[in-house]
Design a protein around this motif. Sequence first.
Motif, short mmCIF file in Angstrom:
data_model
loop_
_atom_site.label_atom_id
_atom_site.label_comp_id
_atom_site.label_asym_id
_atom_site.label_seq_id
_atom_site.Cartn_x
_atom_site.Cartn_y
_atom_site.Cartn_z
N SER A 68 0.82 -1.23 0.00
CA SER A 68 0.00 0.00 0.00
C SER A 68 0.85 1.27 0.00
O SER A 68 0.62 2.19 -0.82
CB SER A 68 -0.93 -0.01 1.21
OG SER A 68 -1.84 -1.08 1.11
N PRO A 69 1.86 1.42 0.87
CA PRO A 69 2.71 2.61 0.80
C PRO A 69 3.39 2.77 -0.55
O PRO A 69 3.56 3.90 -1.04
CB PRO A 69 3.74 2.38 1.91
CG PRO A 69 3.05 1.49 2.88
CD PRO A 69 2.19 0.60 2.04
N GLN A 96 2.20 1.81 -3.45
CA GLN A 96 1.20 2.30 -4.39
C GLN A 96 0.92 3.78 -4.18
O GLN A 96 0.77 4.56 -5.14
CB GLN A 96 -0.10 1.48 -4.22
CG GLN A 96 0.02 0.02 -4.61
CD GLN A 96 0.34 -0.15 -6.08
OE1 GLN A 96 -0.11 0.66 -6.93
NE2 GLN A 96 1.14 -1.16 -6.39
N ILE A 97 0.88 4.19 -2.91
CA ILE A 97 0.65 5.62 -2.61
C ILE A 97 1.81 6.47 -3.13
O ILE A 97 1.61 7.54 -3.74
CB ILE A 97 0.46 5.81 -1.10
CG1 ILE A 97 -0.84 5.13 -0.64
CG2 ILE A 97 0.46 7.29 -0.74
CD1 ILE A 97 -1.02 5.12 0.86
N ALA A 98 3.04 6.00 -2.91
CA ALA A 98 4.21 6.75 -3.38
C ALA A 98 4.21 6.86 -4.89
O ALA A 98 4.53 7.92 -5.47
CB ALA A 98 5.48 6.09 -2.88
N ALA A 141 1.57 6.75 -6.80
CA ALA A 141 0.46 7.65 -7.19
C ALA A 141 0.87 9.12 -7.00
O ALA A 141 0.58 9.98 -7.85
CB ALA A 141 -0.77 7.32 -6.36
N ARG A 142 1.54 9.42 -5.91
CA ARG A 142 2.00 10.79 -5.68
C ARG A 142 2.97 11.24 -6.77
O ARG A 142 2.89 12.37 -7.30
CB ARG A 142 2.68 10.90 -4.32
CG ARG A 142 1.72 10.84 -3.14
CD ARG A 142 2.52 10.84 -1.85
NE ARG A 142 1.63 10.82 -0.68
CZ ARG A 142 2.06 10.72 0.57
NH1 ARG A 142 3.37 10.63 0.81
NH2 ARG A 142 1.20 10.71 1.56
N GLN A 170 1.14 11.92 -9.94
CA GLN A 170 0.39 13.17 -9.89
C GLN A 170 1.31 14.37 -10.08
O GLN A 170 0.96 15.33 -10.78
CB GLN A 170 -0.34 13.28 -8.54
CG GLN A 170 -1.54 12.35 -8.41
CD GLN A 170 -2.65 12.70 -9.39
OE1 GLN A 170 -2.88 13.88 -9.73
NE2 GLN A 170 -3.34 11.66 -9.88
N LEU A 205 9.87 12.39 -2.47
CA LEU A 205 9.05 11.33 -3.08
C LEU A 205 9.91 10.26 -3.74
O LEU A 205 9.65 9.06 -3.62
CB LEU A 205 8.09 11.95 -4.10
CG LEU A 205 6.88 12.71 -3.55
CD1 LEU A 205 6.12 13.39 -4.68
CD2 LEU A 205 5.97 11.77 -2.79
N GLU A 229 11.56 8.21 -1.04
CA GLU A 229 10.60 7.28 -0.42
C GLU A 229 10.31 6.10 -1.34
O GLU A 229 10.24 4.94 -0.91
CB GLU A 229 9.31 8.03 -0.11
CG GLU A 229 8.25 7.16 0.55
CD GLU A 229 6.94 7.89 0.75
OE1 GLU A 229 6.14 7.44 1.60
OE2 GLU A 229 6.70 8.89 0.05
#
Length: 356
Positions: free
Chosen positions: A247-248, A250-252, A254-255, A258, A276, A279
């Motif tokens: 999950s982290p 995927q979030i990274a 996605a950020r 974006q 980013l 990370e």
Amino acid sequence: MSAKHHENRDFRQYLREDNDDLQRYFRKLRTCAAITADALKCNDNCVAVRRKRIHVDSNDRVDAALGKEKDTVMDCVKQMKEFTGIIEKQIEINGESKNRLIRDFTLKQEAVSLDHRAAAVAVDSKYQSRRANFDADNLELRDVGPLQRMSEYQEWVENTAVNLNASSKARTRSRKIVQRLIATMRDLAQVMRQEAINVENTLKDSIRTWNEWRDSLQGQLNAKDKDIKVADAAIEEISMSLRLKGSPLQIALARQNQRCLRPGIELCNDKAQHALQAELNNLKSSMLSLELSLDKAKESRRKLDGDRYKLQRKLEICQQNVAVDYELLRQIRATYPQEIQLSGFLVGELPKAIVK
């Protein structure tokens, strides 16, 4: 009736008794031979059952002891056959001696009867009336018995002495054969029983060794089961960590995607972008490290499975071999004759079917 005549009768009685003893011990010998055959059969059954063992040396101590026992039993059987031949020959000799004594006794009785009849010719009153019918000039009658009795002819006396001497030798030899037979069969019984005890002791040692190895394998198998549980727990923990890291990551991603949509992204190289990227690199490195750890854990798990299978196979082999030796010791070896049976002299007579 002469002294030789009475001696003939006594010797026939003694010879009959000795021959009966020899016959009785001959039956005992056949009893012993039959029981020894059972011992040999027991040995053969042990060898046949031991072929059920798996992945073992075919020349272990038990097999060596069984082979030595078989050689001993075969040697005993050979000696019994030799004794059988000796006794059969002696029984034949005794029979011939008995027949000669009976024939000699019968002829002596006939000779004595003829002597009595010859002596009665001159003195018996029933023959007196017949003298008148004969020519006195041509007939010579004696008032006494014959000059020499038929039963006292020298060659008959010598023949009787020879028969009595042969009978005495036959009796002596029969007694010696019986004594040798008793001593030899008891010695053979002790030897065979001692070999049987050695086989049983070797079997017990083999069973004890197999039991120790089985217990050791069982302990190793239990330890492997614990290691497998630990490995399964480690794999589950690593898998959980991978799922948590997903999950982290995927979030990274996605950020970062974006931020890439901003205008003039080529000029956007600020601290946030660097953070980013750091990370994302850190998460990817962690995921890669966890995947490598998971691969190693699974490989270790497969190795543990292989080791456990080998231990399980060895344990099954050990249990099979222990069962085989237990079967030998508790069932087959229990049929091995005891020393009192192997000697054959404290056991009842053979059944008539066997004697015939």
